[in-house]
Design a protein around this motif. Structure first.
Motif, PDB file in Angstrom:
ATOM      1  N   ASP A 130       0.810  -1.224   0.000  1.00 21.68           N
ATOM      2  CA  ASP A 130       0.000   0.000   0.000  1.00 21.68           C
ATOM      3  C   ASP A 130       0.845   1.277   0.000  1.00 21.68           C
ATOM      4  N   ASP A 177      -1.504  -7.190   2.744  1.00 23.45           N
ATOM      5  CA  ASP A 177      -1.164  -5.875   3.302  1.00 23.45           C
ATOM      6  C   ASP A 177      -2.444  -5.127   3.714  1.00 23.45           C
ATOM      7  N   HIS A 257       2.830  -5.915  11.210  1.00 18.63           N
ATOM      8  CA  HIS A 257       3.906  -5.323  10.407  1.00 18.63           C
ATOM      9  C   HIS A 257       5.238  -5.416  11.156  1.00 18.63           C
ATOM     10  N   HIS A 273       6.551  -8.501   1.417  1.00 20.15           N
ATOM     11  CA  HIS A 273       6.043  -7.729   2.552  1.00 20.15           C
ATOM     12  C   HIS A 273       4.578  -8.095   2.887  1.00 20.15           C
ATOM     13  N   CYS A 277       2.956  -9.906   6.189  1.00 19.64           N
ATOM     14  CA  CYS A 277       1.978  -9.174   7.004  1.00 19.64           C
ATOM     15  C   CYS A 277       0.683  -9.973   7.141  1.00 19.64           C
TER      16      CYS A 277
END
Ligand SMILES: NC(=O)C1=CN([C@@H]2O[C@H](COP(=O)(O)OP(=O)(O)OC[C@H]3O[C@@H](n4cnc5c(N)ncnc54)[C@H](OP(=O)(O)O)[C@@H]3O)[C@@H](O)[C@H]2O)C=CC1
Ligand SMILES: O=C(CO)COP(=O)(O)O
Ligand SMILES: [Zn+2]
Length: 356
Positions: A130, A177, A257, A273, A277
Protein backbone atom coordinates in the motif's frame (compact mmCIF):
# COMPACT_ATOMS: atom_id res chain seq x y z
CA UNK A 1 6.35 26.22 -0.69
CA UNK A 2 8.64 23.60 0.81
CA UNK A 3 7.21 20.08 0.91
CA UNK A 4 9.38 19.27 3.89
CA UNK A 5 7.41 21.58 6.16
CA UNK A 6 5.42 20.23 9.08
CA UNK A 7 4.56 16.90 7.42
CA UNK A 8 4.51 14.90 10.63
CA UNK A 9 1.43 16.75 11.74
CA UNK A 10 -1.92 14.94 11.54
CA UNK A 11 -3.31 18.33 10.44
CA UNK A 12 -1.27 18.27 7.22
CA UNK A 13 -2.86 15.73 4.89
CA UNK A 14 -1.22 15.22 1.55
CA UNK A 15 -2.90 13.19 -1.18
CA UNK A 16 -2.18 12.40 -4.83
CA UNK A 17 -3.88 14.87 -7.18
CA UNK A 18 -4.42 12.57 -10.18
CA UNK A 19 -5.09 8.86 -9.72
CA UNK A 20 -5.48 6.74 -12.85
CA UNK A 21 -6.47 3.10 -12.45
CA UNK A 22 -7.42 1.16 -15.55
CA UNK A 23 -6.55 -0.73 -18.70
CA UNK A 24 -3.79 0.95 -20.69
CA UNK A 25 -3.50 4.09 -18.53
CA UNK A 26 0.31 3.96 -18.77
CA UNK A 27 -0.07 5.53 -22.21
CA UNK A 28 -1.48 8.62 -20.50
CA UNK A 29 1.71 9.46 -18.61
CA UNK A 30 2.39 12.41 -20.93
CA UNK A 31 -1.14 13.78 -20.43
CA UNK A 32 -0.77 13.44 -16.68
CA UNK A 33 2.46 15.45 -16.80
CA UNK A 34 0.77 18.11 -18.88
CA UNK A 35 -2.18 18.23 -16.49
CA UNK A 36 0.19 18.71 -13.57
CA UNK A 37 2.39 21.20 -15.47
CA UNK A 38 5.41 18.89 -15.18
CA UNK A 39 7.95 19.28 -17.92
CA UNK A 40 11.68 19.10 -18.50
CA UNK A 41 13.98 16.31 -17.43
CA UNK A 42 12.37 13.25 -15.86
CA UNK A 43 14.27 10.71 -13.77
CA UNK A 44 12.63 7.28 -13.99
CA UNK A 45 13.50 5.16 -10.94
CA UNK A 46 12.93 1.54 -11.88
CA UNK A 47 14.18 -2.03 -11.33
CA UNK A 48 16.00 -4.67 -13.32
CA UNK A 49 12.80 -6.55 -14.18
CA UNK A 50 10.35 -3.67 -14.12
CA UNK A 51 12.31 -1.60 -16.58
CA UNK A 52 11.23 -4.19 -19.17
CA UNK A 53 7.68 -4.28 -17.82
CA UNK A 54 7.13 -0.50 -17.89
CA UNK A 55 10.26 1.58 -17.15
CA UNK A 56 11.53 1.80 -20.73
CA UNK A 57 8.03 2.44 -22.07
CA UNK A 58 7.58 5.34 -19.64
CA UNK A 59 10.87 6.91 -20.84
CA UNK A 60 9.75 6.54 -24.45
CA UNK A 61 6.30 8.01 -23.77
CA UNK A 62 7.82 11.01 -21.99
CA UNK A 63 10.25 11.61 -24.83
CA UNK A 64 7.38 11.39 -27.33
CA UNK A 65 5.63 14.24 -25.53
CA UNK A 66 8.69 16.47 -25.53
CA UNK A 67 10.34 15.72 -22.18
CA UNK A 68 13.74 14.17 -21.77
CA UNK A 69 13.90 11.05 -19.61
CA UNK A 70 16.65 8.95 -18.10
CA UNK A 71 16.30 5.75 -16.10
CA UNK A 72 18.18 4.69 -12.98
CA UNK A 73 18.04 1.07 -11.80
CA UNK A 74 17.47 0.27 -8.12
CA UNK A 75 18.63 -2.78 -6.22
CA UNK A 76 17.99 -2.27 -2.48
CA UNK A 77 15.71 -0.03 -0.42
CA UNK A 78 18.51 1.70 1.49
CA UNK A 79 19.48 5.27 2.34
CA UNK A 80 22.62 4.82 0.19
CA UNK A 81 20.34 4.16 -2.78
CA UNK A 82 18.34 7.30 -1.95
CA UNK A 83 21.63 9.24 -2.03
CA UNK A 84 22.63 7.72 -5.37
CA UNK A 85 19.26 8.62 -6.92
CA UNK A 86 19.41 12.13 -5.46
CA UNK A 87 22.86 12.67 -6.97
CA UNK A 88 21.73 11.41 -10.35
CA UNK A 89 18.70 13.75 -10.27
CA UNK A 90 20.94 16.73 -9.45
CA UNK A 91 23.47 15.77 -12.10
CA UNK A 92 20.82 15.67 -14.86
CA UNK A 93 18.93 18.66 -13.46
CA UNK A 94 15.73 16.61 -13.11
CA UNK A 95 12.50 18.51 -12.72
CA UNK A 96 10.43 15.53 -11.57
CA UNK A 97 10.84 11.85 -10.68
CA UNK A 98 8.80 8.74 -11.41
CA UNK A 99 8.96 5.50 -9.40
CA UNK A 100 8.15 2.74 -11.91
CA UNK A 101 7.95 -0.78 -10.54
CA UNK A 102 7.94 -2.48 -7.19
CA UNK A 103 7.59 -1.09 -3.67
CA UNK A 104 11.34 -0.64 -3.51
CA UNK A 105 11.56 1.61 -6.59
CA UNK A 106 8.50 3.61 -5.53
CA UNK A 107 9.82 4.17 -1.99
CA UNK A 108 13.25 5.20 -3.27
CA UNK A 109 11.79 7.67 -5.79
CA UNK A 110 9.45 8.96 -3.08
CA UNK A 111 12.23 9.63 -0.60
CA UNK A 112 14.69 11.08 -3.13
CA UNK A 113 12.03 13.42 -4.54
CA UNK A 114 11.06 14.50 -1.02
CA UNK A 115 14.68 15.34 -0.31
CA UNK A 116 15.02 17.21 -3.58
CA UNK A 117 11.66 18.96 -3.16
CA UNK A 118 10.62 17.79 -6.60
CA UNK A 119 7.27 16.26 -7.64
CA UNK A 120 7.02 12.48 -7.91
CA UNK A 121 4.69 10.16 -9.83
CA UNK A 122 4.04 6.59 -8.67
CA UNK A 123 3.72 3.98 -11.44
CA UNK A 124 3.29 0.55 -9.79
CA UNK A 125 3.79 -2.59 -11.86
CA UNK A 126 2.40 -4.81 -9.10
CA UNK A 127 -0.38 -4.39 -6.53
CA UNK A 128 1.76 -5.88 -3.79
CA UNK A 129 1.77 -3.17 -1.09
CA UNK A 130 0.00 0.00 0.00
CA UNK A 131 2.96 2.34 -0.48
CA UNK A 132 1.78 3.12 -4.03
CA UNK A 133 -0.16 6.20 -2.94
CA UNK A 134 1.06 6.83 0.60
CA UNK A 135 3.20 9.55 2.10
CA UNK A 136 5.32 6.95 3.91
CA UNK A 137 8.43 5.12 2.77
CA UNK A 138 9.98 1.97 4.23
CA UNK A 139 13.72 2.03 4.02
CA UNK A 140 16.75 0.38 5.56
CA UNK A 141 18.78 3.00 7.40
CA UNK A 142 21.96 2.00 9.24
CA UNK A 143 21.00 -1.64 8.81
CA UNK A 144 17.56 -1.13 10.40
CA UNK A 145 14.12 -0.97 8.83
CA UNK A 146 12.66 2.47 9.22
CA UNK A 147 9.33 3.97 8.25
CA UNK A 148 10.00 7.49 7.05
CA UNK A 149 7.63 10.36 6.47
CA UNK A 150 7.83 11.50 2.85
CA UNK A 151 5.71 13.36 0.35
CA UNK A 152 2.73 11.64 -1.25
CA UNK A 153 2.99 11.07 -5.00
CA UNK A 154 1.48 13.92 -7.00
CA UNK A 155 -0.06 11.25 -9.26
CA UNK A 156 -0.57 7.50 -9.35
CA UNK A 157 -0.74 5.70 -12.70
CA UNK A 158 -1.78 2.09 -12.14
CA UNK A 159 -2.24 0.22 -15.40
CA UNK A 160 -4.45 -2.81 -14.73
CA UNK A 161 -3.33 -4.48 -17.96
CA UNK A 162 0.29 -4.51 -16.73
CA UNK A 163 -0.53 -5.25 -13.09
CA UNK A 164 -2.88 -8.14 -13.97
CA UNK A 165 -0.13 -9.73 -16.04
CA UNK A 166 2.31 -9.70 -13.08
CA UNK A 167 2.70 -12.98 -11.15
CA UNK A 168 -0.47 -13.49 -9.07
CA UNK A 169 1.65 -13.76 -5.93
CA UNK A 170 2.00 -9.95 -5.94
CA UNK A 171 -1.75 -9.29 -5.97
CA UNK A 172 -2.28 -11.85 -3.19
CA UNK A 173 0.46 -10.08 -1.19
CA UNK A 174 -1.33 -6.76 -1.67
CA UNK A 175 -4.46 -8.37 -0.19
CA UNK A 176 -2.40 -9.45 2.84
CA UNK A 177 -1.16 -5.88 3.30
CA UNK A 178 -4.79 -4.62 3.27
CA UNK A 179 -6.22 -7.37 5.49
CA UNK A 180 -3.55 -6.50 8.05
CA UNK A 181 -5.45 -3.23 8.65
CA UNK A 182 -7.73 -5.18 11.01
CA UNK A 183 -5.01 -5.90 13.58
CA UNK A 184 -3.29 -2.56 12.95
CA UNK A 185 -6.48 -0.75 13.98
CA UNK A 186 -6.99 -3.04 17.00
CA UNK A 187 -3.42 -2.20 18.10
CA UNK A 188 -4.08 1.50 17.57
CA UNK A 189 -7.24 1.33 19.71
CA UNK A 190 -5.30 -0.50 22.40
CA UNK A 191 -2.58 2.17 22.38
CA UNK A 192 -5.24 4.82 22.65
CA UNK A 193 -6.78 3.10 25.72
CA UNK A 194 -3.54 2.14 27.47
CA UNK A 195 -1.25 4.98 26.42
CA UNK A 196 -3.70 7.77 25.64
CA UNK A 197 -2.32 7.84 22.12
CA UNK A 198 -4.23 9.88 19.54
CA UNK A 199 -6.72 7.64 17.72
CA UNK A 200 -8.21 8.81 14.44
CA UNK A 201 -11.75 7.49 14.06
CA UNK A 202 -12.04 8.43 10.41
CA UNK A 203 -8.71 6.94 9.31
CA UNK A 204 -9.49 3.80 11.33
CA UNK A 205 -12.95 3.44 9.74
CA UNK A 206 -11.49 3.82 6.24
CA UNK A 207 -8.79 1.29 7.01
CA UNK A 208 -11.27 -1.29 8.40
CA UNK A 209 -13.51 -0.80 5.38
CA UNK A 210 -10.69 -1.60 2.94
CA UNK A 211 -9.88 -4.81 4.85
CA UNK A 212 -13.57 -5.77 4.95
CA UNK A 213 -14.00 -5.24 1.19
CA UNK A 214 -11.08 -7.56 0.47
CA UNK A 215 -12.26 -10.23 2.91
CA UNK A 216 -15.83 -10.09 1.54
CA UNK A 217 -14.55 -10.41 -2.03
CA UNK A 218 -11.90 -13.05 -1.30
CA UNK A 219 -13.71 -15.60 -3.49
CA UNK A 220 -13.61 -13.38 -6.55
CA UNK A 221 -9.96 -12.25 -6.42
CA UNK A 222 -8.46 -14.27 -9.25
CA UNK A 223 -5.33 -14.29 -11.42
CA UNK A 224 -5.29 -12.25 -14.62
CA UNK A 225 -8.62 -10.71 -13.74
CA UNK A 226 -8.61 -6.97 -14.24
CA UNK A 227 -11.71 -6.52 -12.07
CA UNK A 228 -9.88 -8.11 -9.13
CA UNK A 229 -6.82 -6.00 -9.79
CA UNK A 230 -8.88 -2.82 -9.89
CA UNK A 231 -10.57 -3.67 -6.58
CA UNK A 232 -7.26 -4.36 -4.83
CA UNK A 233 -5.64 -1.23 -6.28
CA UNK A 234 -8.49 0.95 -5.03
CA UNK A 235 -8.11 -0.54 -1.56
CA UNK A 236 -4.34 0.07 -1.67
CA UNK A 237 -4.86 3.70 -2.70
CA UNK A 238 -7.46 4.03 0.05
CA UNK A 239 -4.89 2.74 2.55
CA UNK A 240 -2.50 5.48 1.44
CA UNK A 241 -5.26 8.00 2.03
CA UNK A 242 -5.97 6.54 5.49
CA UNK A 243 -2.28 6.90 6.43
CA UNK A 244 -2.23 10.49 5.20
CA UNK A 245 -5.36 11.31 7.19
CA UNK A 246 -3.85 9.73 10.30
CA UNK A 247 -0.51 11.45 9.79
CA UNK A 248 1.20 8.11 10.42
CA UNK A 249 1.11 4.50 9.21
CA UNK A 250 -0.92 3.53 12.33
CA UNK A 251 -4.12 2.59 10.43
CA UNK A 252 -2.19 0.15 8.22
CA UNK A 253 0.73 -1.01 10.32
CA UNK A 254 0.64 -2.60 13.75
CA UNK A 255 2.04 -5.70 15.44
CA UNK A 256 1.65 -7.79 12.26
CA UNK A 257 3.91 -5.32 10.41
CA UNK A 258 6.42 -5.39 13.26
CA UNK A 259 6.50 -9.19 12.86
CA UNK A 260 7.11 -8.75 9.11
CA UNK A 261 9.86 -6.16 9.67
CA UNK A 262 11.48 -8.53 12.20
CA UNK A 263 11.37 -11.37 9.64
CA UNK A 264 13.06 -9.09 7.09
CA UNK A 265 15.92 -8.71 9.57
CA UNK A 266 16.12 -12.30 10.74
CA UNK A 267 15.17 -14.67 7.93
CA UNK A 268 17.95 -15.47 5.43
CA UNK A 269 15.42 -15.01 2.62
CA UNK A 270 12.26 -13.11 3.41
CA UNK A 271 8.97 -13.41 1.55
CA UNK A 272 7.00 -10.48 0.10
CA UNK A 273 6.04 -7.73 2.55
CA UNK A 274 2.29 -8.30 2.10
CA UNK A 275 2.65 -12.08 2.40
CA UNK A 276 4.45 -11.76 5.74
CA UNK A 277 1.98 -9.17 7.00
CA UNK A 278 -0.93 -11.49 6.11
CA UNK A 279 0.55 -14.37 8.14
CA UNK A 280 1.35 -11.91 10.95
CA UNK A 281 -2.28 -10.80 10.97
CA UNK A 282 -3.48 -14.36 11.63
CA UNK A 283 -1.27 -14.60 14.74
CA UNK A 284 -1.89 -11.06 16.03
CA UNK A 285 -5.64 -11.53 15.63
CA UNK A 286 -5.32 -14.63 17.82
CA UNK A 287 -3.45 -12.55 20.44
CA UNK A 288 -6.23 -9.95 20.29
CA UNK A 289 -8.76 -12.72 20.97
CA UNK A 290 -10.39 -12.03 17.59
CA UNK A 291 -11.55 -14.18 14.70
CA UNK A 292 -8.16 -15.29 13.37
CA UNK A 293 -9.79 -18.14 11.45
CA UNK A 294 -11.65 -15.57 9.31
CA UNK A 295 -8.33 -13.96 8.36
CA UNK A 296 -6.77 -17.33 7.58
CA UNK A 297 -9.74 -18.45 5.49
CA UNK A 298 -9.74 -15.24 3.46
CA UNK A 299 -5.99 -15.47 2.76
CA UNK A 300 -6.42 -19.12 1.77
CA UNK A 301 -9.26 -18.31 -0.62
CA UNK A 302 -7.17 -15.59 -2.23
CA UNK A 303 -4.17 -17.91 -2.52
CA UNK A 304 -1.88 -15.97 -0.18
CA UNK A 305 0.44 -17.83 2.23
CA UNK A 306 -0.99 -18.71 5.65
CA UNK A 307 1.96 -20.57 7.15
CA UNK A 308 5.74 -20.73 7.41
CA UNK A 309 6.10 -23.38 4.74
CA UNK A 310 4.14 -21.33 2.21
CA UNK A 311 6.23 -18.28 3.09
CA UNK A 312 9.35 -20.38 2.48
CA UNK A 313 10.64 -19.47 5.93
CA UNK A 314 11.81 -21.95 8.57
CA UNK A 315 9.73 -22.25 11.75
CA UNK A 316 12.59 -21.08 13.97
CA UNK A 317 12.70 -17.69 12.22
CA UNK A 318 8.94 -17.26 12.69
CA UNK A 319 9.34 -17.80 16.44
CA UNK A 320 12.38 -15.53 16.64
CA UNK A 321 10.57 -12.79 14.70
CA UNK A 322 7.59 -13.04 17.07
CA UNK A 323 9.92 -12.68 20.05
CA UNK A 324 11.74 -9.69 18.57
CA UNK A 325 8.79 -7.94 16.93
CA UNK A 326 7.91 -5.64 19.87
CA UNK A 327 11.42 -4.15 19.78
CA UNK A 328 11.24 -3.15 16.11
CA UNK A 329 9.44 0.07 16.88
CA UNK A 330 9.36 0.60 20.65
CA UNK A 331 7.35 3.83 20.36
CA UNK A 332 4.45 1.99 18.69
CA UNK A 333 2.43 0.25 21.40
CA UNK A 334 0.69 -2.95 20.24
CA UNK A 335 -0.74 -6.20 21.54
CA UNK A 336 2.86 -7.44 21.77
CA UNK A 337 3.38 -5.17 24.78
CA UNK A 338 6.84 -5.80 26.22
CA UNK A 339 7.29 -8.86 24.05
CA UNK A 340 6.44 -12.55 23.87
CA UNK A 341 8.50 -15.22 25.54
CA UNK A 342 9.83 -17.90 23.15
CA UNK A 343 7.32 -20.36 24.65
CA UNK A 344 4.38 -17.99 24.09
CA UNK A 345 5.60 -17.24 20.57
CA UNK A 346 5.77 -20.93 19.70
CA UNK A 347 2.31 -21.48 21.17
CA UNK A 348 0.65 -18.73 19.11
CA UNK A 349 2.37 -19.95 15.94
CA UNK A 350 1.26 -23.55 16.57
CA UNK A 351 -2.32 -22.78 17.55
CA UNK A 352 -2.81 -20.65 14.44
CA UNK A 353 -1.19 -23.37 12.30
CA UNK A 354 1.54 -21.05 11.09
CA UNK A 355 4.02 -23.72 12.18
CA UNK A 356 3.40 -27.45 12.63
N1 LIG B 1 5.80 3.15 1.61
C1 LIG B 1 4.96 2.36 2.21
O1 LIG B 1 4.00 2.81 2.84
C2 LIG B 1 5.14 0.90 2.06
C3 LIG B 1 6.33 0.39 1.61
N2 LIG B 1 6.51 -0.96 1.48
C4 LIG B 1 7.82 -1.41 1.04
O2 LIG B 1 7.73 -1.85 -0.30
C5 LIG B 1 8.56 -2.98 -0.47
C6 LIG B 1 7.73 -4.17 -0.84
O3 LIG B 1 7.28 -4.00 -2.10
P1 LIG B 1 7.04 -5.24 -3.06
O4 LIG B 1 6.61 -4.68 -4.36
O5 LIG B 1 6.14 -6.18 -2.37
O6 LIG B 1 8.43 -5.97 -3.13
P2 LIG B 1 9.81 -5.52 -3.74
O7 LIG B 1 9.94 -4.06 -3.83
O8 LIG B 1 10.82 -6.26 -2.96
O9 LIG B 1 9.72 -6.11 -5.23
C7 LIG B 1 9.63 -7.47 -5.45
C8 LIG B 1 10.01 -7.84 -6.85
O10 LIG B 1 8.89 -7.71 -7.71
C9 LIG B 1 9.37 -7.45 -9.01
N3 LIG B 1 8.25 -6.98 -9.83
C10 LIG B 1 7.48 -5.87 -9.64
N4 LIG B 1 6.54 -5.80 -10.59
C11 LIG B 1 6.71 -6.89 -11.40
C12 LIG B 1 6.04 -7.36 -12.55
N5 LIG B 1 5.00 -6.71 -13.07
N6 LIG B 1 6.47 -8.52 -13.12
C13 LIG B 1 7.53 -9.19 -12.61
N7 LIG B 1 8.21 -8.78 -11.50
C14 LIG B 1 7.80 -7.63 -10.91
C15 LIG B 1 10.45 -6.45 -8.74
O11 LIG B 1 11.34 -6.32 -9.83
P3 LIG B 1 12.47 -5.18 -9.88
O12 LIG B 1 13.72 -5.90 -9.52
O13 LIG B 1 12.46 -4.69 -11.26
O14 LIG B 1 12.14 -4.13 -8.88
C16 LIG B 1 11.10 -7.01 -7.49
O15 LIG B 1 12.17 -7.85 -7.81
C17 LIG B 1 9.29 -3.21 0.83
O16 LIG B 1 10.52 -2.52 0.77
C18 LIG B 1 8.34 -2.59 1.82
O17 LIG B 1 8.99 -2.22 2.99
C19 LIG B 1 5.51 -1.83 1.72
C20 LIG B 1 4.30 -1.36 2.17
C21 LIG B 1 4.02 0.02 2.37
O1 LIG C 1 3.69 -1.17 5.24
C1 LIG C 1 3.14 -0.18 5.62
C2 LIG C 1 1.68 -0.06 5.66
O2 LIG C 1 1.07 -1.15 5.04
C3 LIG C 1 3.94 0.94 6.12
O3 LIG C 1 4.14 0.65 7.40
P1 LIG C 1 5.48 0.85 8.23
O4 LIG C 1 5.23 2.14 8.92
O5 LIG C 1 5.46 -0.32 9.12
O6 LIG C 1 6.64 0.87 7.29
ZN1 LIG D 1 2.41 -2.84 4.71
Amino acid sequence: MKLTLNKNSAKWMQFPRDVLIGHGVLEEVGDVCRDLKLKGNALVVTGGTTQDVAGRRVCKLLEDTGDSAEAILTCRATMEEVERITEKALEMDASFLLGVGSGRSIDLAKLASTKLELPFISVPTAASHDGIASSRASIVDNGKNASAQAQAPIAVIADTEIISAAPFRFLAAGCGDIISNYTAVLDWELASRLRNEYFGEYAAALSRMAARVIIENADSIKPEHETSTRLVLKALVSNGVAMSIAGSSRPASGSEHMFSHALDRIAPKSALHGEQCGVGTIMMMYLHGGNWQEIRDALKKIGAPTNAEELGIEDKYIIEALVQAHSIRPDRYTILGNGLTPEAAEKVARITKVIN
